[in-house]
Design an enzyme around this catalytic site. Structure first.
Site, short mmCIF file in Angstrom:
data_model
loop_
_atom_site.label_atom_id
_atom_site.label_comp_id
_atom_site.label_asym_id
_atom_site.label_seq_id
_atom_site.Cartn_x
_atom_site.Cartn_y
_atom_site.Cartn_z
N CYS A 1 0.86 -1.18 0.00
CA CYS A 1 0.00 0.00 0.00
C CYS A 1 0.89 1.24 0.00
CB CYS A 1 -0.88 -0.04 1.26
SG CYS A 1 -1.59 1.58 1.63
N GLU B 1 5.82 0.28 -13.30
CA GLU B 1 4.41 0.43 -13.69
C GLU B 1 3.49 0.65 -12.49
OE1 GLU B 1 3.34 -2.88 -16.23
OE2 GLU B 1 4.16 -1.87 -17.99
N CYS C 1 -7.14 0.08 2.88
CA CYS C 1 -6.72 -0.30 4.23
C CYS C 1 -6.92 0.87 5.21
CB CYS C 1 -5.27 -0.76 4.23
SG CYS C 1 -4.11 0.59 4.03
N GLU D 1 9.86 -0.54 -22.43
CA GLU D 1 9.58 -1.94 -22.74
C GLU D 1 8.95 -1.97 -24.12
OE1 GLU D 1 7.43 -4.02 -19.66
OE2 GLU D 1 8.57 -3.04 -18.07
C1 GAL Z 1 5.06 -5.13 -18.09
C2 GAL Z 1 5.94 -5.06 -16.85
C3 GAL Z 1 7.13 -5.99 -16.95
C4 GAL Z 1 6.68 -7.33 -17.39
C5 GAL Z 1 5.92 -7.25 -18.69
C6 GAL Z 1 5.43 -8.58 -19.16
O1 GAL Z 1 3.80 -4.64 -17.83
O2 GAL Z 1 6.41 -3.76 -16.63
O3 GAL Z 1 7.73 -6.07 -15.68
O4 GAL Z 1 5.89 -7.87 -16.40
O5 GAL Z 1 4.82 -6.41 -18.53
O6 GAL Z 1 4.43 -9.11 -18.37
#
Ligand code: GAL
Length: 662
Positions: free
Chosen positions: A107, A142, A153, A302
């Site tokens: 939390c 994220e 809570c 990513e």
């Molecule tokens: C993203 C996350 C990564 C990895 C990826 C695949 O959302 O930031 O850590 O989990 O998805 O699931």
């Protein structure tokens, strides 16, 4: 230009690290993100830090010229910590504690967790402050993912009361604002205020909106806790966090404020949305949303590099697809591309989430594509460095308004963002760049500003919009504009509230449109349908542009424009079918002189431009699975081949071109 991968050395034997670094270097990779889930390895027991393995990995990478972005590992509190302090765990709105065993199990408002966060972040900062190979911090991972923005809570309850007290000052003001006289909800004092845990039926909409705001602020505050430490101990290192595109639980404008730059996670072909192939326009929109939160270029932290998958899997990427999506990211403002992930893991929840390398670590087709892109970016990167996207059109995306519609969608299933997508799609299909901005942003540089779904306004927003139109701007808004106050209760003025004079109309009546009812509208020579909602408009000073054709509505206005100061304000009293949106926006963009690109492309080809001074770079992206053509009417430099091209050019399926005007 930075080009990289998310790398988890802790998942592999040390003997492999050298090979990985070598393969990365060969592929042109010059940066990796590390450690964002490695708390249990960095602090195996309380106060017992072990940075040795990470030091070693970083030094191997450094020898290969690869820089490091270090994640603070707070998205995955270790088991020893949860065993000692189970109260860290978040609580859902049934009062159920979400247990240990996955990630994000904390939390934001838990004081104990905040202390442990400070300790691990300080320890990392102190350890890496003089390591010049570590160039950037990546806070947590994220925020809000897996529905973790909101917690119910007792700490949240206490913090929520403090938050409300600061906002409202006295309890009567809160009672007034929320309208707690309804259903006997009057609060006697701050200690009696609740958080919206499960009740018999729906909670008060003003309470719900404030709880969303409070929850979002809690994340911003938690991030700030980490940022303050890092700024103090390692002032020379940049700080970022990975955002999630159209994710809406956190006010991203606020979350972005304290960061040096934002990055985001881009998975265009995945198994977790309706269709495996995302519509290119929606990914383009996500990029523009991401560029808008800080009004500047961003990183992709990513970028998809293989089939996605946890329990189920997404499809394999076809040759050229990864490259296409990478170029789309760059076109919309990505200054760096980091792939998720370097290599598919052989264990854990994400076993089937593929990376550049498969489980066996053998370089295959996807690796070769990454390498090809790496080589290309060595040419393109230096040229586009410092270039930006310049848009003449802006669409306002307001989190408060999106939340208001989430709490009360009006018509079942209606989503604020779906309406924005409809308007965005028009500009996308004409290759007209759009900025997605907050309602408080400076509007003066835009020729056209749209605000679909602006149900709530406050004084600041009202003034901002009115000043813009007064000064000659063109503004377009839609049904329900100004209907509610900023505290999410209905305005007691007539509909449109403070926007009424701007729009120059009266709303006589309104209704949702049930799915089994068909309402036709006409705009110019075009006929289409009204969807979701209709407003019956009577013009006061506005001119009528579109009318209803059906039923008792026939002849009543549905689309209007009003002169206000030196500008124009359009109002659309429904969600028109796409054809009408096109006709309307054709007219509006022409009237306010929005520029269009000189390169013409087949449908399914996206053309987006980055600008640096007098240099223009056009990214031409073929999202079609078949060869498609563009027409260029003056010679342009094809940066990848180094040749000038002109006239009709064919792009292979998923093909791309980067063209320069010089
Ligand atoms: C993203 C996350 C990564 C990895 C990826 C695949 O959302 O930031 O850590 O989990 O998805 O699931």
């Amino acid at each position: 230009m930075f080009y990289g991968a998310d790398y988890y050395p802790e998942h592999w034997p040390e003997e492999r690290w050298e090979t990985d670094a070598h393969l990365m270097k060969e592929a042109g990779i010059n940066v990796v993100r590390l450690a964002e889930f490695a708390w249990a390895k960095l602090e195996p027991d309380e106060g017992l830090y072990d940075f040795s393995w990470l030091d070693k990995a970083i030094s191997i990478l450094a020898r290969h010229g690869i820089k490091v972005i270090l994640g603070t590992p707070t998205a995955a509190p270790p088991k020893w910590l949860i065993d000692k302090h189970p109260e860290i765990l978040p609580v859902d709105n049934d009062g159920y504690v979400k247990g240990f065993g996955s990630r994000r199990h904390y939390c934001y408002n838990n004081p104990v967790y905040r202390q442990y966060t400070k300790k691990i972040v300080t320890a990392m900062a102190e350890h890496y402050k003089s390591n010049s190979n570590v160039i950037c911090w990546h806070i947590d991972n994220e925020f809000g993912c897996h529905d973790t923005t909101v917690c119910y809570c007792d700490n949240c309850l206490e913090e929520f009361r403090k938050w409300l007290k600061e906002r409202y000052g006295n309890i009567n003001k809160l009672n007034q604002s929320w309208g707690t006289v309804f259903w006997s909800q009057i609060y006697k004092d701050w200690d009696s205020v609740i958080v919206p845990r499960k009740a018999v039926t729906s909670h008060n909409p003003s309470l719900l909106l404030d709880y969303k705001r409070f929850s979002s602020d809690s994340v911003v505050k938690y991030q700030k806790l980490q940022i303050d430490i890092l700024r103090e101990v390692t002032p020379d290192k940049k700080i970022t966090h990975n955002f999630m595109g159209l994710f809406n639980q956190i006010d991203y404008y606020q979350l972005a404020k304290d960061l040096d730059f934002i990055s985001w996670d881009n998975y265009p072909i995945n198994h977790f949305s309706d269709k495996s192939d995302q519509i290119a326009a929606n990914i383009a929109l996500s990029h523009d949303v991401m560029r808008g939160v800080k009004k500047k270029n961003f990183w992709v932290m990513e970028q998809q590099s293989g089939p996605t998958g946890w329990e189920e899997m997404g499809r394999q990427l076809k040759p050229g697809e990864m490259r296409l999506w990478v170029y789309q990211s760059i076109a919309h403002g990505a200054d760096a591309i980091v792939y998720f992930r370097w290599r598919a893991c052989t264990f854990g929840t994400e076993e089937y989430w593929h990376g550049i390398l498969d489980h066996d670590g053998v370089p295959r087709r996807r690796y070769h594509e990454v390498k090809q892109i790496g080589q290309e970016l060595q040419k393109i990167g230096p040229l586009i460095e410092g270039s930006e996207i310049k848009a003449e059109v802006a669409i306002i995306r307001s989190f408060d308004n999106e939340w208001a519609f989430e709490i009360q969608p009006h018509k079942r299933g209606f989503k604020y963002m779906e309406q924005i997508k409809k308007y965005y799609k028009y500009f996308y299909s004409r290759n007209i760049p759009v900025d997605i901005i907050s309602p408080e942003d400076d509007l003066s540089g835009y020729k056209l500003v749209l605000a679909p779904g602006l149900i709530m306004v406050n004084e600041k927003i009202t003034d901002n919009i009115k000043n813009y139109v007064r000064g000659g701007g063109t503004f377009l808004t839609t049904w329900r504009a100004g209907a509610k106050r900023w505290d999410n209760r209905m305005n007691d003025q007539s509909l449109l509230g403070p926007l009424k004079d701007l729009l120059g109309i009266d709303i006589e009546e309104y209704s949702i449109i049930p799915d089994d009812e068909n309402i036709n509208i006409i705009f110019g020579d075009n006929e289409g349908t009204a969807n979701v909602w209709f407003d019956v408009i009577s013009p006061v000073t506005a001119e009528v542009l579109g009318e209803y054709k059906s039923d008792y509505l026939a002849g009543k206005a549905v689309i209007t424009v009003n002169k206000y100061g030196m500008g124009n304000a359009y109002y659309v009293g429904t969600i028109p079918s796409d054809g009408i949106i096109k006709e309307l926006l054709d007219k509006v963009t022409e009237k306010c002189n929005v520029s269009v690109t000189e390169i013409k492309g087949d449908e399914g080809i996206e053309i987006f431009r980055r600008i640096k001074g007098a240099d223009e770079f056009y990214f031409v992206l073929n999202f079609n699975r078949k060869p498609s053509t563009i027409i260029i009417d003056k010679p342009m430099m094809d940066i990848l081949t180094g040749k000038y091209i002109n006239g009709e050019i064919t792009l292979e399926p998923f093909g791309i071109k980067v063209l320069s005007n010089k």
